[in-house]
Design an enzyme around this catalytic site. Structure first.
Site, PDB file in Angstrom:
ATOM      1  CG  ASP A  55     -42.763 -29.273  21.605  1.00  6.22           C
ATOM      2  OD1 ASP A  55     -43.565 -29.178  22.547  1.00  6.22           O
ATOM      3  OD2 ASP A  55     -41.520 -29.310  21.765  1.00  6.22           O
ATOM      4  CE1 TYR A  60     -36.186 -27.091  22.933  1.00  2.56           C
ATOM      5  CE2 TYR A  60     -37.994 -27.024  21.358  1.00  2.56           C
ATOM      6  CZ  TYR A  60     -37.361 -27.623  22.430  1.00  2.56           C
ATOM      7  OH  TYR A  60     -37.896 -28.757  22.991  1.00  2.56           O
ATOM      8  CE  LYS A  89     -41.251 -28.323  25.202  1.00  5.26           C
ATOM      9  NZ  LYS A  89     -40.792 -27.913  23.863  1.00  5.26           N
ATOM     10  CG  HIS A 122     -38.164 -26.541  28.594  1.00  9.38           C
ATOM     11  ND1 HIS A 122     -37.817 -25.804  27.486  1.00  9.38           N
ATOM     12  CD2 HIS A 122     -37.737 -27.803  28.329  1.00  9.38           C
ATOM     13  CE1 HIS A 122     -37.221 -26.593  26.593  1.00  9.38           C
ATOM     14  NE2 HIS A 122     -37.152 -27.803  27.090  1.00  9.38           N
TER      15      HIS A 122
END
Length: 316
Positions: A55, A60, A89, A122
């Site tokens: 994931d 990030y 995402k 997200h």
């Protein structure tokens, strides 16, 4: 007889997606780390431990490092791309339809893949579009984007499925009412909904809705993220763990899969990574105990209220 005395296939469980032919591995590895430089190594350890579901997210800021680990594993023959399930995402600043495809393509480039197994929105909150992922005014308040609706963003994701680039699509950090509204309007139904869920936040109503519509509930923070009250110190989980000769973490993760929810764990520790994958089926009695005897209810991440992540990984 120990519950570890025979092979148990629970850790290899896969859940069917409601469109396409793919199947999501129930045991997933999250890639949100405090120290981004540890990403490639941690993903490599997870692949070695047996994880095949990863994931990711543009937010990030380490998709490139995940991509390196996966590319190395594929090049060395340790794994084939078809065996992997890669989720990433769309961040809040890219909700406008014209920004979706470029954001998707950028994620694919960083991850070194031609397609994404599941592409998630997200959060349902649109932020002011631009390169700043956390736009705020002079008072420190988030700058939201009133110029786009969630269904408009969703239509752009549907087009990615039509083109075969995203094998499936879904949403993260969404409430049940918002999900119900989207499902009613969507041409392609969400395949996955990723939310915080653990024995202290079981989300039974959301899980039942997802089951009824063939949607996979994917739990993040399935161990409570090491926050207080500590899920892993719960007396019920500890008692079950002692009886089945597993750790409280392994009990909580097995509970997730057995009730029909996939999960994501994150760690840079080889020992914890292996432990989180080595789950075994719990007795029916244990499943009943967890549902009926654990009454603590707490949400650790407030992202569902604001679109702003409420925590990042803090423990190794």
């Amino acid at each position: 007889m120990s519950y570890e005395a025979f092979h148990d296939a629970l850790r290899d469980s896969r859940f069917a997606l409601n469109h396409g032919t793919g199947r999501m591995p129930a045991a997933g590895f999250g890639t949100l780390f405090r120290d981004l430089d540890l990403t490639t190594q941690a993903v490599g350890h997870a692949l070695q431990a047996g994880f095949r579901h990863f994931d990711c997210a543009e937010r990030y800021r380490n998709e490139d490092k995940v991509g390196v680990a996966i590319a190395e594993a594929i090049a060395s023959g340790k794994v084939r791309r078809e065996e992997l399930f890669i989720t990433t995402k769309l961040w809040n600043t890219n909700h406008r339809p014209e920004r979706v495809a470029p954001a998707f393509e950028a994620s694919c480039r960083r991850l070194q893949t031609d397609y994404i197994d599941c592409y998630l929105i997200h959060t349902p909150f649109a932020f002011e579009p631009g390169d700043n992922q956390d736009p705020r005014n002079a008072q420190g308040e988030v700058l939201y984007d009133a110029g786009v609706t969630l269904i408009e963003t969703w239509r752009a994701l549907e087009r990615l499925v039509d083109e075969g680039r995203a094998r499936s699509i879904g949403l993260s950090d969404i409430t049940l009412p918002a999900l119900q509204e989207l499902v009613a309007e969507a041409r392609i139904k969400p395949a996955v909904v990723q939310v915080e869920s653990h024995p202290y936040l079981p989300e039974w109503e959301l899980l039942e809705f997802c089951r009824a519509h063939g949607i996979i509930l994917l739990a993040f923070a399935p161990l409570g993220h090491g926050m207080t009250p500590n899920v892993l110190e719960d007396a019920v989980l500890s008692g079950i763990a002692q009886r089945v000769q597993k750790t409280p973490a392994q009990v909580a993760l097995a509970w997730s899969v057995q009730r029909g929810a996939a999960f994501l764990t994150t760690s840079t520790s080889v020992g914890h990574i292996r432990e989180n994958f080595d789950i075994s089926t719990l007795p029916v009695r244990a499943m009943v105990e967890i549902r009926e005897e654990i009454t603590t209810r707490v949400r650790f991440n407030s992202v569902v209220e604001t679109g702003v992540p409420g925590f990042i990984a803090r423990k190794p």
